[in-house]
Write a protein that holds these residues in place. Structure first.
Motif, PDB file in Angstrom:
ATOM      1  N   ASN A   3     -42.336  47.077  12.268  1.00 45.07           N
ATOM      2  CA  ASN A   3     -42.289  45.610  12.744  1.00 45.07           C
ATOM      3  C   ASN A   3     -43.021  44.365  12.414  1.00 45.07           C
ATOM      4  N   THR A   5     -43.385  42.175  10.436  1.00 46.43           N
ATOM      5  CA  THR A   5     -42.112  41.241  10.321  1.00 46.43           C
ATOM      6  C   THR A   5     -41.849  40.503  11.328  1.00 46.43           C
ATOM      7  N   TRP A  38     -34.268  39.814  14.255  1.00 48.06           N
ATOM      8  CA  TRP A  38     -35.558  40.471  13.227  1.00 48.06           C
ATOM      9  C   TRP A  38     -36.830  40.628  13.907  1.00 48.06           C
ATOM     10  N   LYS A  44     -33.537  43.737   9.251  1.00 47.52           N
ATOM     11  CA  LYS A  44     -35.072  42.844   8.600  1.00 47.52           C
ATOM     12  C   LYS A  44     -33.983  41.504   7.614  1.00 47.52           C
TER      13      LYS A  44
END
Length: 125
Positions: A3, A5, A38, A44
């Motif tokens: 995770n 991002t 997200w 994603k």
């Protein structure tokens, strides 16, 4: 699921003082939950959305995906006025002059090493 991002998205959103709803609207998303997923790492964003997010936050897509901005110089370099002047002056050097400049920098670096001075470590490996 990694995770990174999501963590970066959360950090950027909070840095701007925006809510998840605000960011979702700015990105043209119909549901805030899409953006929230997200951040939570449940989903994603696709490539097109990564580009939109990067533009929204003023960062590179590399940064969103890896946490590192390969295209950006070190902050220390970018903030040093003497180096900014040097880089501007060198921007129109011929290829030969650029090569000589790089050779000279490498020469100085080697001399510094011989004196026991170590260059700053860069963490972009």
């Amino acid at each position: 699921m990694d995770n990174l991002t999501g963590k970066i998205l959360t950090e950027l959103r909070e840095k701007h003082g925006w809510s998840k709803s605000t960011v979702a609207k700015k990105l043209g998303l119909k549901a805030m939950s899409t953006y929230a997923n997200w951040e939570y790492g449940l989903r994603k964003p696709d490539g097109e959305m990564i580009v939109k997010i990067a533009e929204l936050y003023g960062v590179s897509t590399d940064y969103l995906l890896t946490g590192k901005d390969k295209g950006r110089p070190d902050d220390d370099l970018a903030d040093d006025p003497d180096l900014q002047i040097a880089f501007k002056a060198a921007s129109d050097f011929s290829e030969e002059a650029r090569r000589q400049t790089i050779d000279f920098i490498n020469y100085i670096r080697e001399k510094e090493k011989q004196k026991g001075r170590q260059p700053k470590k860069r963490d972009d490996n």
